[in-house]
Write a protein that holds these residues in place. Structure first.
Motif, PDB file in Angstrom:
ATOM      1  N   LEU A  49      44.368  36.874  34.897  1.00 12.38           N
ATOM      2  CA  LEU A  49      44.740  37.228  36.275  1.00 12.38           C
ATOM      3  C   LEU A  49      45.980  36.477  36.724  1.00 12.38           C
ATOM      4  CD1 LEU A  49      41.094  37.458  37.343  1.00 12.38           C
ATOM      5  CD2 LEU A  49      42.759  39.246  37.863  1.00 12.38           C
ATOM      6  N   TYR A  50      46.298  35.367  36.053  1.00 12.30           N
ATOM      7  CA  TYR A  50      47.517  34.612  36.330  1.00 12.30           C
ATOM      8  C   TYR A  50      48.468  34.857  35.159  1.00 12.30           C
ATOM      9  CZ  TYR A  50      50.503  30.416  36.270  1.00 12.30           C
ATOM     10  OH  TYR A  50      51.572  29.558  36.209  1.00 12.30           O
ATOM     11  N   GLY A  51      49.669  35.356  35.457  1.00 14.58           N
ATOM     12  CA  GLY A  51      50.589  35.748  34.390  1.00 14.58           C
ATOM     13  C   GLY A  51      51.517  34.642  33.902  1.00 14.58           C
ATOM     14  N   GLY A  52      51.316  33.413  34.402  1.00 14.73           N
ATOM     15  CA  GLY A  52      52.258  32.329  34.082  1.00 14.73           C
ATOM     16  C   GLY A  52      52.286  31.888  32.628  1.00 14.73           C
ATOM     17  N   HIS A  53      51.291  32.283  31.846  1.00 15.45           N
ATOM     18  CA  HIS A  53      51.292  31.910  30.421  1.00 15.45           C
ATOM     19  C   HIS A  53      51.614  33.108  29.524  1.00 15.45           C
ATOM     20  CE1 HIS A  53      49.803  27.841  31.047  1.00 15.45           C
ATOM     21  NE2 HIS A  53      48.989  28.340  31.951  1.00 15.45           N
ATOM     22  N   ALA A  54      52.122  34.188  30.114  1.00 14.23           N
ATOM     23  CA  ALA A  54      52.381  35.414  29.345  1.00 14.23           C
ATOM     24  C   ALA A  54      53.202  35.119  28.098  1.00 14.23           C
ATOM     25  CB  ALA A  54      53.085  36.438  30.221  1.00 14.23           C
ATOM     26  N   GLY A  55      52.777  35.680  26.985  1.00  6.42           N
ATOM     27  CA  GLY A  55      53.475  35.520  25.714  1.00  6.42           C
ATOM     28  C   GLY A  55      53.034  34.315  24.910  1.00  6.42           C
ATOM     29  N   GLU A  56      52.265  33.426  25.536  1.00  5.39           N
ATOM     30  CA  GLU A  56      51.855  32.197  24.825  1.00  5.39           C
ATOM     31  C   GLU A  56      50.618  32.417  23.958  1.00  5.39           C
ATOM     32  OE1 GLU A  56      51.229  28.931  27.563  1.00  5.39           O
ATOM     33  OE2 GLU A  56      53.144  29.323  28.562  1.00  5.39           O
ATOM     34  N   ASN A  89      36.629  50.602  28.942  1.00  7.70           N
ATOM     35  CA  ASN A  89      35.323  51.040  29.417  1.00  7.70           C
ATOM     36  C   ASN A  89      34.580  49.927  30.144  1.00  7.70           C
ATOM     37  OD1 ASN A  89      35.722  52.405  26.440  1.00  7.70           O
ATOM     38  ND2 ASN A  89      34.983  53.842  27.984  1.00  7.70           N
ATOM     39  N   LEU A  90      34.834  48.679  29.721  1.00  6.82           N
ATOM     40  CA  LEU A  90      34.118  47.542  30.301  1.00  6.82           C
ATOM     41  C   LEU A  90      35.092  46.376  30.440  1.00  6.82           C
ATOM     42  CD1 LEU A  90      31.078  46.890  31.006  1.00  6.82           C
ATOM     43  CD2 LEU A  90      30.999  45.668  28.830  1.00  6.82           C
ATOM     44  N   ILE A  91      35.048  45.700  31.603  1.00  5.94           N
ATOM     45  CA  ILE A  91      35.941  44.570  31.861  1.00  5.94           C
ATOM     46  C   ILE A  91      35.055  43.364  32.172  1.00  5.94           C
ATOM     47  CG2 ILE A  91      37.813  43.705  33.321  1.00  5.94           C
ATOM     48  CD1 ILE A  91      38.848  46.541  33.534  1.00  5.94           C
ATOM     49  N   VAL A  92      35.145  42.338  31.312  1.00  8.66           N
ATOM     50  CA  VAL A  92      34.191  41.230  31.359  1.00  8.66           C
ATOM     51  C   VAL A  92      34.853  39.988  31.943  1.00  8.66           C
ATOM     52  CG1 VAL A  92      32.568  39.863  30.004  1.00  8.66           C
ATOM     53  CG2 VAL A  92      33.117  42.197  29.274  1.00  8.66           C
ATOM     54  N   ALA A  93      34.383  39.580  33.138  1.00  8.64           N
ATOM     55  CA  ALA A  93      34.964  38.443  33.854  1.00  8.64           C
ATOM     56  C   ALA A  93      34.253  37.146  33.468  1.00  8.64           C
ATOM     57  CB  ALA A  93      34.813  38.671  35.353  1.00  8.64           C
ATOM     58  N   MET A  94      35.021  36.070  33.382  1.00 12.20           N
ATOM     59  CA  MET A  94      34.436  34.787  32.981  1.00 12.20           C
ATOM     60  C   MET A  94      33.787  34.034  34.137  1.00 12.20           C
ATOM     61  SD  MET A  94      34.810  34.589  29.778  1.00 12.20           S
ATOM     62  CE  MET A  94      35.281  36.118  29.024  1.00 12.20           C
ATOM     63  N   ASP A  95      34.326  34.170  35.347  1.00  9.22           N
ATOM     64  CA  ASP A  95      33.716  33.458  36.481  1.00  9.22           C
ATOM     65  C   ASP A  95      33.770  34.338  37.732  1.00  9.22           C
ATOM     66  OD1 ASP A  95      36.278  33.144  37.665  1.00  9.22           O
ATOM     67  OD2 ASP A  95      36.598  31.232  36.653  1.00  9.22           O
ATOM     68  N   ASP A  96      33.196  33.824  38.815  1.00  7.68           N
ATOM     69  CA  ASP A  96      33.074  34.636  40.030  1.00  7.68           C
ATOM     70  C   ASP A  96      34.422  34.960  40.656  1.00  7.68           C
ATOM     71  OD1 ASP A  96      30.390  34.807  39.780  1.00  7.68           O
ATOM     72  OD2 ASP A  96      29.928  33.263  41.269  1.00  7.68           O
ATOM     73  N   SER A  97      35.361  34.033  40.530  1.00  8.04           N
ATOM     74  CA  SER A  97      36.695  34.292  41.075  1.00  8.04           C
ATOM     75  C   SER A  97      37.367  35.433  40.289  1.00  8.04           C
ATOM     76  CB  SER A  97      37.516  32.997  41.007  1.00  8.04           C
ATOM     77  OG  SER A  97      38.857  33.285  41.199  1.00  8.04           O
ATOM     78  N   ASN A  98      37.280  35.382  38.972  1.00  8.11           N
ATOM     79  CA  ASN A  98      37.812  36.478  38.141  1.00  8.11           C
ATOM     80  C   ASN A  98      37.137  37.794  38.542  1.00  8.11           C
ATOM     81  OD1 ASN A  98      37.368  34.536  35.040  1.00  8.11           O
ATOM     82  ND2 ASN A  98      38.949  34.318  36.609  1.00  8.11           N
ATOM     83  N   TYR A  99      35.826  37.722  38.716  1.00  7.54           N
ATOM     84  CA  TYR A  99      35.024  38.922  39.015  1.00  7.54           C
ATOM     85  C   TYR A  99      35.472  39.566  40.329  1.00  7.54           C
ATOM     86  CZ  TYR A  99      30.703  41.613  39.870  1.00  7.54           C
ATOM     87  OH  TYR A  99      29.783  42.606  40.129  1.00  7.54           O
ATOM     88  N   ARG A 101      38.283  39.104  41.997  1.00  8.93           N
ATOM     89  CA  ARG A 101      39.680  39.568  41.944  1.00  8.93           C
ATOM     90  C   ARG A 101      39.803  40.866  41.151  1.00  8.93           C
ATOM     91  NH1 ARG A 101      43.691  34.944  40.354  1.00  8.93           N
ATOM     92  NH2 ARG A 101      45.159  36.650  40.660  1.00  8.93           N
ATOM     93  N   LEU A 102      39.060  40.980  40.080  1.00  8.16           N
ATOM     94  CA  LEU A 102      39.093  42.225  39.290  1.00  8.16           C
ATOM     95  C   LEU A 102      38.551  43.394  40.111  1.00  8.16           C
ATOM     96  CD1 LEU A 102      37.977  40.813  35.841  1.00  8.16           C
ATOM     97  CD2 LEU A 102      40.127  42.020  36.283  1.00  8.16           C
ATOM     98  N   LYS A 103      37.464  43.150  40.823  1.00  9.27           N
ATOM     99  CA  LYS A 103      36.883  44.217  41.667  1.00  9.27           C
ATOM    100  C   LYS A 103      37.911  44.682  42.700  1.00  9.27           C
ATOM    101  CE  LYS A 103      32.189  44.388  40.961  1.00  9.27           C
ATOM    102  NZ  LYS A 103      31.422  45.632  40.851  1.00  9.27           N
ATOM    103  N   SER A 104      38.651  43.736  43.268  1.00 11.58           N
ATOM    104  CA  SER A 104      39.604  44.171  44.303  1.00 11.58           C
ATOM    105  C   SER A 104      40.844  44.828  43.682  1.00 11.58           C
ATOM    106  CB  SER A 104      39.976  43.020  45.248  1.00 11.58           C
ATOM    107  OG  SER A 104      40.574  41.985  44.536  1.00 11.58           O
ATOM    108  N   LEU A 105      41.140  44.530  42.443  1.00 12.63           N
ATOM    109  CA  LEU A 105      42.263  45.193  41.750  1.00 12.63           C
ATOM    110  C   LEU A 105      41.919  46.617  41.303  1.00 12.63           C
ATOM    111  CD1 LEU A 105      43.790  42.691  39.133  1.00 12.63           C
ATOM    112  CD2 LEU A 105      45.020  43.866  40.977  1.00 12.63           C
ATOM    113  N   ALA A 106      40.617  46.896  41.138  1.00  8.52           N
ATOM    114  CA  ALA A 106      40.194  48.194  40.585  1.00  8.52           C
ATOM    115  C   ALA A 106      40.673  49.333  41.480  1.00  8.52           C
ATOM    116  CB  ALA A 106      38.678  48.224  40.459  1.00  8.52           C
ATOM    117  N   PRO A 107      41.366  50.339  40.908  1.00 10.37           N
ATOM    118  CA  PRO A 107      41.907  51.435  41.714  1.00 10.37           C
ATOM    119  C   PRO A 107      40.841  52.342  42.323  1.00 10.37           C
ATOM    120  CG  PRO A 107      42.933  51.393  39.521  1.00 10.37           C
ATOM    121  CD  PRO A 107      41.797  50.418  39.498  1.00 10.37           C
TER     122      PRO A 107
END
Ligand code: 4NP
Length: 168
Positions: A49-56, A89-99, A101-107
């Motif tokens: 959800l944080y893109g600051g490490h993209a490519g690493e 088909n399935l998006i698996v979140a590691m913690d409640d904050s990820n969960y 944020r993913l729910k609010s991103l879902a179109p």
């Protein structure tokens, strides 16, 4: 459910940085898929959800701890995108904050329903209510993440395979 009979069931693991928890989940799940001969049924990836490490590559501490258990982490970090909700088909979140944020991103509402919590597949560590962020922790933090992910991935794969790709 997969889009057609020939499509694979696609699972995306998501954490914050995509350099510790979700690439470890991806490598563990890939090993289980390979060991169970399910490569033609499942396809997996990970993102953050944080893109600051993209490519690493994954964090070196996570790579070292995972390698001690036989997992090689080679994923390159990438941010989650809206199109992931179409793709997976399935998006698996590691913690409640990820969960959340993913729910609010879902179109769409249907896409929101694709988001699940990894910890809901873990029964042997009742003291944990999420897969905790190990980034600011010591060695023990990385080990517990791997313990949780091993049980969670094994149980998730068994449930999905039993239900032939249906969400459980
Ligand atoms: P992850 O761990 O979400 O398990 O990949 C983290 C990695 C990096 C950061 C936070 C958590 N960070 O703030 O850079």
């Amino acid at each position: 459910m997969a889009n057609s009979l020939n499509d694979k069931y696609k699972i995306l693991f998501v954490c914050l940085g995509n350099i510790c928890r979700s690439p470890a989940a991806q490598a563990i799940m890939q090993k289980y898929i390979d060991e169970r001969g399910l490569q033609n049924k499942f396809e997996i990836d990970s993102a953050g959800l944080y893109g600051g490490h993209a490519g690493e590559l994954p964090d070196k501490r996570m790579r070292v701890h995972a390698r001690q258990r036989g997992y090689v982490l080679e994923h390159r970090s990438r941010p989650v995108t809206e199109s992931d909700f179409n793709e997976f088909n399935l998006i698996v979140a590691m913690d409640d904050s990820n969960y959340s944020r993913l729910k609010s991103l879902a179109p769409t509402v249907e896409d929101e329903e694709k988001v699940v919590r990894m910890i809901d597949y873990v029964k042997n560590f009742p003291q944990f209510h999420s897969v905790p962020d190990p980034y600011y922790e010591g060695a023990e933090g990385f080990e517990i993440v791997l313990d949780l992910l091993e049980e969670g991935c094994s149980s998730l794969l068994s449930s999905l395979n039993k239900n032939q790709g249906e969400k459980v």
